[in-house]
Structure formats: C-alpha cells, structure tokens
Enzyme design. Sequence first.
Site, PDB file in Angstrom:
ATOM      1  N   ASP A 164       0.809  -1.220   0.000  1.00  0.00           N
ATOM      2  CA  ASP A 164       0.000   0.000   0.000  1.00  0.00           C
ATOM      3  C   ASP A 164       0.844   1.274   0.000  1.00  0.00           C
ATOM      4  OD1 ASP A 164      -2.023  -1.820   0.294  1.00  0.00           O
ATOM      5  OD2 ASP A 164      -2.926  -0.871   2.051  1.00  0.00           O
TER       6      ASP A 164
ATOM      7  N   HIS B 184       3.652  -2.325   3.185  1.00  0.00           N
ATOM      8  CA  HIS B 184       3.660  -0.959   2.638  1.00  0.00           C
ATOM      9  C   HIS B 184       4.938  -0.694   1.839  1.00  0.00           C
ATOM     10  CE1 HIS B 184       0.602  -0.635   5.786  1.00  0.00           C
ATOM     11  NE2 HIS B 184       0.111   0.369   5.085  1.00  0.00           N
TER      12      HIS B 184
END
Length: 334
Positions: free
Chosen positions: A114, A258
């Site tokens: 992400d 992430h």
Amino acid sequence: MERDKSYIWSKATLIALGALGSILSLGLMIPVSSTVFGNKTGNKIAQNISNGNPTPKAESYKRIEKFRLAMLSTWQKQSIEKGLSYKIPQRFRGVTINQAKVPKGKKVIALTFDDGPWNIYTEQILDILKKHEVKATFFVLAQVLKRNADVARRIVDDGHTIANHTWHHWYHRHNPQTAASEIDRSSDLIYEITGVRTNLFRPPGGVLHNGLVAYAKKKNYTVVMWSADSIDYKRPSVPTLVNRVVKRATPGGIVLLHDGGGNRTNTVASLVPIIKKLKQQGYSFVTIPELLEIEDKEIKLAAARKAAAQKKKATPAQSAPSKPDKKPVTPKQQ
Ligand SMILES: [Zn+2]
C-alpha cells in the site's frame, strides 16, 4: 533528485514521441484504407489487381493494410494481456473480502503493498519480486502515483496487479461527491498512466464506514482488506516483521505490507526472508484477481459436486419404477 527528474523527463519525452508517432502513422493509415474501400481509387486498385497487373500503388496498399492489421492485433493482444480491466468473478464484485477460501492443501497467498508507488522502495521491492518470481498487488495512492508514473508502469509491465487506494489517503467522513472524487479520479489516473482500468479498492487505514467503501461497492469495486497485518508501518525490526508475517500466513490469506508513506527500509529488508520462508512451507504467491479466481473455481466445483451427489441420491428412487417401461435402445444406423 535532479538527475532522477531529468531521467524521468527524458523517458517521458521518448514515450510521448513514440505515442505521437503511433497516432500519426495510424492517422495516415486509416484514411488510406477507408479511401481505398470507399471511392474510385479503391475501384481502380481493385481493377488493377483483378487484371493480374498490380501497380506499385496497389502493392504498397496491400503492405500497409497487412501492417495495419498486424498492429491492431498486437494492440488488442497487449491490452488483453495487460488486463485493461481485471477479471474478477461476479460474486466478488461490490463486496468486501479479507481472504479467500481455497481448496484444502492449496497453499496460495497474496502479498499486497500500500501507499506507493515510491521511487526507491517500490523499485527495490519490484527487483526482489522479479528475482524470486513472485507476483503481488499494489494499492497505489494517486497523489504519489502522479510523481512516480514510471514506477507504476513497471508494476504493470512486471505482471503485478495495480489497484486503487484513493487520492489523498484521508480517513475522515466522505459524502458521495468527495468519495467519487477520491476514488474515480484515482482510477482515471491509474488508467491514464498504465492503461489498466482497475476494479479493486482498498480503503485508507482499512476504515470501512466513512463513505468510501459504500461508494466503492456502489461502483462495483471489490473491496480488498487483509488477513495478515505485518504492522510494518510501525517499523519493527526485520526479524519481528518476518516472524509476524510468517506466523500470520494462512492458505488463501492476504498480507498487508507498505511500499510507500514513510521509511520502508525494514519492509524491503524483510521481503526476501518472508518469500523464502513461505516458499519453504509450500506457499506460492498470487495476485488478488488470481486468488479470487481460485475461490470462484472451488465454489463452482463444490456446487457441481453437490448437484451430482443429489442427482445420484435421487436417481434410484425416481428411475426404478420407470425402468421396465423403457424401450430397448436400438443402435443407430451409421
Ligand atoms: Zn494506506
């Protein structure tokens, strides 16, 4: 930094020139073919060909037409390969998923990243994924994507899935207008930059009730949450991060990592050991569309098995009395 910029700029210029070239050549080609089919010139060429006396003009037309058709099929092939829109089974459109129910013994797992694409970390992650032949899913932030268009193109070119994670990463309450702006504008930018029309959405912070998910569902997105949170945003040590992901991994699971939004050095450093350990446990890595495809197939298979079992159960009772009435089957004449 400056060097990076000039590199991106020169590459962008090349791409733009390439695109302009294609458009110009297409523009030149289409009038040629329509003229040929539509008016006197076409008749003249057709006559020349039928006379068995092809002029140089007719020959060049044939070559152009052949080239045009070849180009068109290449574009179509590429757009299908790129998955202009990901093939998501209907049952998963407009719903939220946390993981997939996969057949027993099928150890597949989806890595998701992400908040990118980030120029340093995403590229490092892409290098690792390529080296270890792992496909993943990237939920990109449009405001970051704008700055790192080349990285986003590489995500798609490397065979990974690209998905929508809004424009601003806001957590607050959204009315339908701001939700539309956050989601639609981001999808449009992803499409402009990569050619992919994504149908996967992940809400920032996993917030489910601030209006974004409601809007995404209304627009038929699959809302993708996760089953294994690495909590890498708190920047734990590499061993902690690796152990956490491996411990939380399950068949059909979705791992949250992430590649952007801050210092992701530890995430990058954890990736090789995570991949190696999960592979040792028999896992293979799939993208979110692939994961959902596996569950869909399993549901269909289970339904078919159930129907077959019911039919088998019902057959003796229903068909037994009718058996004597059945006419003998006469062999068909050949
Ligand atoms: Zn996020």
